[in-house]
Motif scaffolding. Structure first.
Motif, mmCIF file in Angstrom:
data_model
loop_
_atom_site.group_PDB
_atom_site.id
_atom_site.type_symbol
_atom_site.label_atom_id
_atom_site.label_comp_id
_atom_site.label_asym_id
_atom_site.label_seq_id
_atom_site.Cartn_x
_atom_site.Cartn_y
_atom_site.Cartn_z
ATOM 1 N N THR A 125 0.939 -1.111 -0.211
ATOM 2 C CA THR A 125 -0.237 0.302 -0.167
ATOM 3 C C THR A 125 0.390 1.315 0.088
ATOM 4 O O THR A 125 -0.047 2.636 0.913
ATOM 5 N N LEU A 132 0.667 -1.152 -8.235
ATOM 6 C CA LEU A 132 -0.849 -1.035 -7.977
ATOM 7 C C LEU A 132 -0.696 -0.359 -9.254
ATOM 8 O O LEU A 132 -1.422 -0.503 -10.754
ATOM 9 N N ASP A 133 -0.315 0.759 -9.720
ATOM 10 C CA ASP A 133 -0.273 1.525 -10.808
ATOM 11 C C ASP A 133 0.914 0.872 -11.887
ATOM 12 O O ASP A 133 0.421 1.409 -13.065
ATOM 13 N N TYR A 165 -7.380 0.489 -1.862
ATOM 14 C CA TYR A 165 -7.222 -0.374 -2.528
ATOM 15 C C TYR A 165 -8.365 -1.749 -3.501
ATOM 16 O O TYR A 165 -8.900 -2.532 -2.625
ATOM 17 N N GLU A 167 -10.462 -1.542 -6.423
ATOM 18 C CA GLU A 167 -11.116 -2.246 -7.602
ATOM 19 C C GLU A 167 -10.120 -3.253 -7.942
ATOM 20 O O GLU A 167 -9.936 -3.221 -9.589
#
Length: 366
Positions: A125, A132-133, A165, A167
């Motif tokens: 995180t 994640l990007d 996060y 999604e």
């Protein structure tokens, strides 16, 4: 084979986990190519189209082997999933490119952040790391189909992660009738279901432990259905959970593939009386189990003393259950638990949250 729809794709309800493919004699980190190929061929022939591996499995040989074994099949005939584990490397770009080469592919259908738990929550995180990007960028470039994560986290950590996060396309959790209460898998499943995230199941047989019961647990299930295998109880339990998309089984022989596939050709969720019998058997098993190690071996890479921790625990459990350890291959020649340094590095890697140094002390005292 039964299939379920996932965003327009038909995915087999039984998937192939590539953590426990047959290894070469004396080398647990090298998959036996001939025996492993027979397992993959059996999976394909039975209609399994989802294959799951990870950067860390067999120190990379699982990905290399799948790349070799699946090369004989058209790329659009199967779905390939792998994972990035921050405990092994913090360089997701280097890992991702290496994985593509290992698997002999130009894309992954599913890509997961591996082993979310209380120790990896921070790195996963951390916005400065941008994991994640990076995955979103690779998805936009067509090199990833769907993004997910695998989790061994407590429910509270799982909720915090999804609040940051939320999604994700899918999530993979350890789910079986023993861990439903033992590791609070029930609440983890509920959290994901409430948020509309489909569940992939790992460890449906808890590392094979639920495929060969004995003692009071076995007596209860034999009385309820003498003709039924222990593994079938565990897999049919999962068939009653509507938000389970695919059950991943770490099958290590063509025979196991055939047996498990038959249960997913004709799914029969447990009835009320069967559910009651399974709950009684689960309670009996917990009472006699000893140490709930799933044999994932994450602890081994972290152990500075070089202990084969799952093997030692397997011997300890067998001694508790049967009174002897002679059936445990390799135990007599393994480094003893007395070599444990008590450093706790293994405990931080353990998905089962086992206090491994304390267990090693108990084993050493024997």
């Amino acid at each position: 084979m039964r299939y379920k729809d996932f965003k327009g794709k038909s995915i087999s309800t039984l998937g192939m986990g590539a953590l426990r493919l047959p290894a070469e004699a004396g080398n647990p980190d090298r998959i036996d190519r001939a025996k492993g190929q027979a397992v993959i061929d059996a999976a394909i022939s039975h209609g399994i189209n989802y294959f799951d591996t990870a950067y860390s499995y067999q120190k990379g040989d699982s990905e290399r082997f799948l790349g070799e074994a699946l090369a004989k099949y058209p790329r659009d005939s199967y779905l390939l999933a792998t994972k990035f584990y921050v405990a092994y490397s913090d360089d997701i770009q280097a890992v991702f490119e290496a994985q593509l080469r290992r698997c002999r592919t130009d894309r992954f259908d599913f890509y997961l952040l591996h082993c979310l738990d209380e120790t990896t929550f921070g790195p996963y995180t951390d916005p400065r790391r941008g994991y994640l990007d990076y995955l979103l960028h690779q998805r936009d470039a067509g090199r990833i189909g769907y993004i997910g994560f695998s989790s061994h986290a407590a429910p509270e950590t799982l909720e915090r992660f999804l609040d940051i996060y939320g999604e994700f396309d899918m999530a993979q959790i350890q789910l079986n009738y023993l861990d439903w209460t033992l590791l609070d898998a029930k609440r983890q499943y509920e959290i994901l279901t409430e948020r509309g995230i489909p569940v992939w199941v790992m460890e449906p047989l808890k590392g094979g432990r639920l495929a060969a019961l004995d003692g009071r647990a076995a007596e209860i299930l034999r009385a309820a259905a003498p003709e039924r295998s222990d593994a079938s109880w565990a897999l049919r339990f999962l068939q009653g959970l509507d938000n389970v998309q695919t059950v991943l089984s770490g099958m290590s022989s063509a025979g196991q593939v055939s047996e498990n596939a038959a249960l997913f050709d004709d799914p029969r969720p447990l009835g009320a009386q069967e559910q009651t019998a399974l709950e009684r058997a689960s309670a009996a098993l917990v009472a006699s189990l000893g140490v709930p190690c799933s044999g994932c071996r994450y602890c081994c890479d972290a152990c500075p003393a070089g202990l084969d921790i799952p093997l030692l625990i397997k011997g300890y459990n067998e001694r508790n259950i049967s009174g002897s350890t002679w059936k445990i291959e390799g135990l007599s020649g393994a480094k003893a638990a007395t070599a444990c340094l008590g450093c706790g590095a293994c405990r931080r890697r353990c998905p089962q949250k086992i206090d491994i140094p304390e267990v090693m002390r108990k084993i050493a005292s024997l």
